[in-house]
Design a protein around this motif. Structure first.
Motif, mmCIF file in Angstrom:
data_model
loop_
_atom_site.group_PDB
_atom_site.id
_atom_site.type_symbol
_atom_site.label_atom_id
_atom_site.label_comp_id
_atom_site.label_asym_id
_atom_site.label_seq_id
_atom_site.Cartn_x
_atom_site.Cartn_y
_atom_site.Cartn_z
ATOM 1 N N GLN A 188 0.941 -1.139 0.018
ATOM 2 C CA GLN A 188 -0.096 0.067 -0.055
ATOM 3 C C GLN A 188 0.885 1.189 -0.070
ATOM 4 N N LEU A 189 0.411 2.094 -0.735
ATOM 5 C CA LEU A 189 1.376 3.509 -1.042
ATOM 6 C C LEU A 189 0.493 4.508 -0.908
ATOM 7 N N ASP A 190 1.089 5.900 -0.447
ATOM 8 C CA ASP A 190 0.239 6.983 -0.438
ATOM 9 C C ASP A 190 0.391 7.691 -1.665
ATOM 10 N N GLU A 191 0.191 9.019 -1.685
ATOM 11 C CA GLU A 191 0.164 9.834 -2.850
ATOM 12 C C GLU A 191 1.605 10.394 -3.085
ATOM 13 N N ASN A 192 2.658 10.239 -2.356
ATOM 14 C CA ASN A 192 4.110 10.338 -2.536
ATOM 15 C C ASN A 192 4.752 9.061 -2.766
ATOM 16 N N PHE A 193 4.217 8.045 -2.719
ATOM 17 C CA PHE A 193 4.751 6.742 -3.109
ATOM 18 C C PHE A 193 5.383 5.924 -1.949
ATOM 19 N N ALA A 194 5.075 6.597 -0.959
ATOM 20 C CA ALA A 194 5.662 6.086 0.544
ATOM 21 C C ALA A 194 4.746 4.696 0.970
ATOM 22 N N VAL A 195 5.385 3.880 1.379
ATOM 23 C CA VAL A 195 4.654 2.537 1.817
ATOM 24 C C VAL A 195 4.194 2.802 3.281
ATOM 25 N N VAL A 196 2.876 2.635 3.136
ATOM 26 C CA VAL A 196 1.958 2.812 4.347
ATOM 27 C C VAL A 196 1.341 1.409 4.769
ATOM 28 N N GLY A 197 1.665 0.572 4.280
ATOM 29 C CA GLY A 197 1.409 -0.979 4.716
ATOM 30 C C GLY A 197 1.361 -2.008 3.717
ATOM 31 N N SER A 198 1.420 -3.396 4.297
ATOM 32 C CA SER A 198 1.670 -4.515 3.262
ATOM 33 C C SER A 198 0.795 -5.666 3.664
ATOM 34 N N LYS A 199 0.580 -6.329 2.880
ATOM 35 C CA LYS A 199 -0.025 -7.705 3.453
ATOM 36 C C LYS A 199 0.345 -8.825 2.443
ATOM 37 N N THR A 200 0.968 -9.845 3.143
ATOM 38 C CA THR A 200 1.507 -11.170 2.353
ATOM 39 C C THR A 200 0.253 -12.016 2.213
ATOM 40 N N ASP A 201 -0.188 -12.271 0.751
ATOM 41 C CA ASP A 201 -1.297 -13.450 0.758
ATOM 42 C C ASP A 201 -0.904 -14.600 0.744
ATOM 43 N N THR A 202 -1.670 -15.464 1.421
ATOM 44 C CA THR A 202 -1.380 -16.839 1.577
ATOM 45 C C THR A 202 -2.306 -17.713 0.906
ATOM 46 N N GLU A 203 -1.978 -19.009 0.971
ATOM 47 C CA GLU A 203 -3.040 -19.773 -0.016
ATOM 48 C C GLU A 203 -4.494 -19.785 1.056
ATOM 49 N N ASP A 204 -4.323 -19.841 2.249
ATOM 50 C CA ASP A 204 -5.427 -19.627 3.001
ATOM 51 C C ASP A 204 -6.345 -18.438 2.784
ATOM 52 N N ASP A 205 -5.753 -17.457 2.171
ATOM 53 C CA ASP A 205 -6.899 -16.325 1.993
ATOM 54 C C ASP A 205 -7.484 -16.473 0.604
ATOM 55 N N GLU A 206 -7.606 -17.738 -0.148
ATOM 56 C CA GLU A 206 -8.102 -17.700 -1.507
ATOM 57 C C GLU A 206 -9.373 -18.497 -0.857
#
Length: 106
Positions: free
Chosen positions: A88-106
């Motif tokens: 996840q990036l803000d308007e200045n392309f700074a990282v504001v979050g992230s999430k690793t998708d796992t097989e359990d998410d599907e």
């Protein structure tokens, strides 16, 4: 064919048709949700991709979205091992979050 068999056969055909039609509506609903996403383009795509790949430490960009519910930009990065990370990036392309998708998410 006697009357009871005709009624049973007609009922079965109608039931199968309703089930198939319902499945088609479910698939169409899923496709419509994806169709409303707007991909990042132009120089913003270059900047967002670079920021996400730097954050993750490499990989390849496999999806992007503008106006994600969690941030202005979302970049999906797939690593060599198949792991997918949504950055996840803000308007200045700074990282504001992230999430690793796992097989359990599907």
């Amino acid at each position: 064919m006697d009357r009871k068999k005709k009624i049973a056969l007609t009922t079965s055909v109608v039931a199968v048709g309703l089930i198939a039609g319902g499945a088609g509506v479910a698939v169409a609903g899923t496709l419509d949700d994806d169709a409303t996403e707007t991909s990042i383009s132009g120089t913003a795509l270059d900047q967002a991709s670079e920021a996400a790949l730097d954050f993750v430490g490499g990989g390849r960009v496999t999806g992007t979205e503008v106006g994600d519910e969690e941030s202005l930009y979302e970049v999906e990065v797939t690593r060599g091992d198949g792991t997918q990370i949504d950055v996840q990036l803000d308007e200045n392309f700074a990282v504001v979050g992230s999430k690793t998708d796992t097989e359990d998410d599907e």
